[in-house]
Write an enzyme that holds these catalytic residues in place. Structure first.
Site, PDB file in Angstrom:
ATOM      1  N   THR A   2       1.222  -3.766  -7.299  1.00  0.00           N
ATOM      2  CA  THR A   2       1.051  -4.407  -5.999  1.00  0.00           C
ATOM      3  C   THR A   2      -0.346  -4.185  -5.452  1.00  0.00           C
ATOM      4  O   THR A   2      -0.895  -3.095  -5.589  1.00  0.00           O
ATOM      5  CB  THR A   2       2.062  -3.798  -5.000  1.00  0.00           C
ATOM      6  N   VAL A  18      13.834  -8.999  -4.300  1.00  0.00           N
ATOM      7  CA  VAL A  18      12.577  -9.115  -3.550  1.00  0.00           C
ATOM      8  C   VAL A  18      12.306  -7.781  -2.875  1.00  0.00           C
ATOM      9  O   VAL A  18      13.201  -7.195  -2.263  1.00  0.00           O
ATOM     10  CB  VAL A  18      12.686 -10.241  -2.485  1.00  0.00           C
ATOM     11  N   GLY A  19      11.092  -7.320  -2.992  1.00  0.00           N
ATOM     12  CA  GLY A  19      10.722  -6.048  -2.371  1.00  0.00           C
ATOM     13  C   GLY A  19      10.129  -6.242  -0.989  1.00  0.00           C
ATOM     14  O   GLY A  19      10.374  -7.251  -0.317  1.00  0.00           O
ATOM     15  N   ASP A  20       9.357  -5.268  -0.573  1.00  0.00           N
ATOM     16  CA  ASP A  20       8.750  -5.301   0.759  1.00  0.00           C
ATOM     17  C   ASP A  20       7.539  -6.237   0.836  1.00  0.00           C
ATOM     18  O   ASP A  20       7.187  -6.719   1.916  1.00  0.00           O
ATOM     19  CB  ASP A  20       8.302  -3.898   1.169  1.00  0.00           C
ATOM     20  N   GLY A  55       4.747   0.940  -3.034  1.00  0.00           N
ATOM     21  CA  GLY A  55       5.806   1.879  -3.380  1.00  0.00           C
ATOM     22  C   GLY A  55       7.157   1.205  -3.418  1.00  0.00           C
ATOM     23  O   GLY A  55       7.245  -0.026  -3.551  1.00  0.00           O
ATOM     24  N   GLY A  82       9.842  -0.712  -2.485  1.00  0.00           N
ATOM     25  CA  GLY A  82       9.940  -1.679  -1.408  1.00  0.00           C
ATOM     26  C   GLY A  82      11.200  -1.559  -0.559  1.00  0.00           C
ATOM     27  O   GLY A  82      11.164  -1.767   0.652  1.00  0.00           O
TER      28      GLY A  82
HETATM   29  C1  SD4 Z   1       7.910  -3.639  -4.509  1.00  0.00           C
HETATM   30  N1  SD4 Z   1       6.332  -2.497  -3.111  1.00  0.00           N
HETATM   31  O1  SD4 Z   1       8.140  -4.684  -5.095  1.00  0.00           O
HETATM   32  C2  SD4 Z   1       6.461  -3.206  -4.341  1.00  0.00           C
HETATM   33  C3  SD4 Z   1       6.076  -2.403  -5.564  1.00  0.00           C
HETATM   34  C4  SD4 Z   1       4.783  -1.672  -5.472  1.00  0.00           C
HETATM   35  O2  SD4 Z   1       3.023  -0.699  -6.636  1.00  0.00           O
HETATM   36  O3  SD4 Z   1       4.228  -1.416  -4.432  1.00  0.00           O
HETATM   37  N2  SD4 Z   1       4.220  -1.277  -6.600  1.00  0.00           N
HETATM   38  O4  SD4 Z   1       8.797  -2.907  -4.085  1.00  0.00           O
END
Ligand code: SD4
Length: 344
Positions: free
Chosen positions: A205, A234-236, A257, A259
């Site tokens: 990310t 789906v993440g954050d 991180g 999400g």
């Molecule tokens: C997620 N926050 O899809 C993202 C992953 C991420 O470095 O930050 N990876 O949850």
């Protein structure tokens, strides 16, 4: 005192008073323009954003250029060359937000190289904020974004084939100090992502926020999301208030991180609200991290989330649950990578 003498005296004392105010820290001139981004790969991202900012361009254009830089980097974990979900499909999430609280986002987007630009198109040409999946792809194609092949990159193909041997569903991301981490790099590019022993990427990310010469803030996030996730997860990153939030009166924040944990506390919105209450960017990030740890007293050691924030004075700060979160900063004063403080 006659008027002339008064004017003369004020001309002499004004700079002294101004200096005193800046020592007190209340009226410091903002450091601008400035761009900050997650991870060490943020150095290249910042350079792309700086091209815009240094010419007095708009923060919105700068953050889009920064995110596109990452999406364009071959063998990079963030864009179409990133790792697939557990069905072998790369799905991309992205969002963008400007100084007027306009925002746009895409989630689960397949075969489109620049999700951040699709997000911007949604923001600027539709009454909506978020388009997902097939609808997002249809919108992108209708708006002239080329449909790419959808083939996995060579390194993603190999890693996916390895993962399929066990097909274990145990998403772990970004924890730099866990023993599973290999101090190695995959791929040959300068921004080749760090990887875990089991082949899964972290650092998939890129989030960045910027303030331009006109004191305006914007931010963007782009990601291929968690490797081997359930198709449709789906993440954050594309969620406004979770992976990114901008309030032009206060500041802006982004996250990286796990999400799900960021979504559960509306992470970046929380960070910006803490800054509104007067906390420094670093303290605001720390308080948000503490909230995640508080609701996960037993699991916290296995989690990683990092927040990164910028306020209207151009002050920035970060905080993570664990050691290892780093971020990159570019302004006229500096161009470097910083280690984030951490809680555990
Ligand atoms: C997620 N926050 O899809 C993202 C992953 C991420 O470095 O930050 N990876 O949850």
């Amino acid at each position: 005192m006659n008027r002339r003498k008064f004017l003369h005296l004020s001309a002499l004392t004004a700079p002294l008073l101004a200096a005193k105010k800046s020592i007190a820290g209340n009226f410091e001139a903002p450091v601008k323009p400035i761009v900050i981004s997650t991870w060490d790969s943020g150095m290249a991202v910042n350079a792309a954003a700086w091209e815009v900012l240094s010419k007095k361009g708009r923060a919105l254009d700068a953050v889009e250029a920064g995110a596109m830089k990452m999406e364009n980097t071959p063998d990079c974990c963030v864009g179409l060359d990133g790792y697939p979900d557990r069905d072998g499909i790369v799905t991309l999430d992205s969002c963008i937000m400007d100084e007027y609280s306009n925002c746009g986002a895409v989630a689960g987007l397949e075969r489109i190289k620049h999700p951040v630009s699709v997000a911007r198109k949604i923001m600027e040409t539709t009454p909506h904020v978020l388009l997902v999946g097939a609808g997002a792809q249809q919108f992108a194609v209708q708006n002239g974004f080329p449909l790419e092949s959808g083939e996995l990159s060579e390194s993603a193909k190999k890693a996916y084939a390895d993962w399929l041997k066990k097909s274990e569903y145990k998403p772990v991301i970004n924890i730099e100090n866990l023993p599973v981490r290999q101090a190695g790099k995959k791929g040959n590019g300068p921004f080749a992502p760090m990887f875990f022993e089991d082949g899964s990427f972290n650092h998939d990310t890129m989030g960045l926020v910027a303030m331009d010469s006109s004191n305006n803030l914007s931010g963007a996030v782009t990601t291929s999301g968690m490797a081997y996730k359930i198709h449709g997860r789906v993440g954050d990153s594309p969620i406004i208030g979770a992976g990114l939030f901008v309030d032009n009166e206060v500041g802006a924040a982004t996250s990286s991180g796990l999400g799900e944990e960021v979504i559960r506390i509306c992470g970046t919105h929380l960070v910006v609200e803490f800054m509104r209450q007067g906390l420094s960017p670093e303290m605001a990030c720390k308080k948000a991290v503490e909230r995640i740890v508080k609701r996960n007293p037993k699991k916290a050691k296995e989690l990683q989330v990092g927040f990164l924030a910028l306020n209207k004075k151009g002050q920035y700060g970060a905080y993570a649950i664990q050691k290892g979160f780093v971020f990159s900063v570019k302004s006229e004063r500096e161009n470097q990578i910083h280690q984030s403080k951490f809680l555990l």
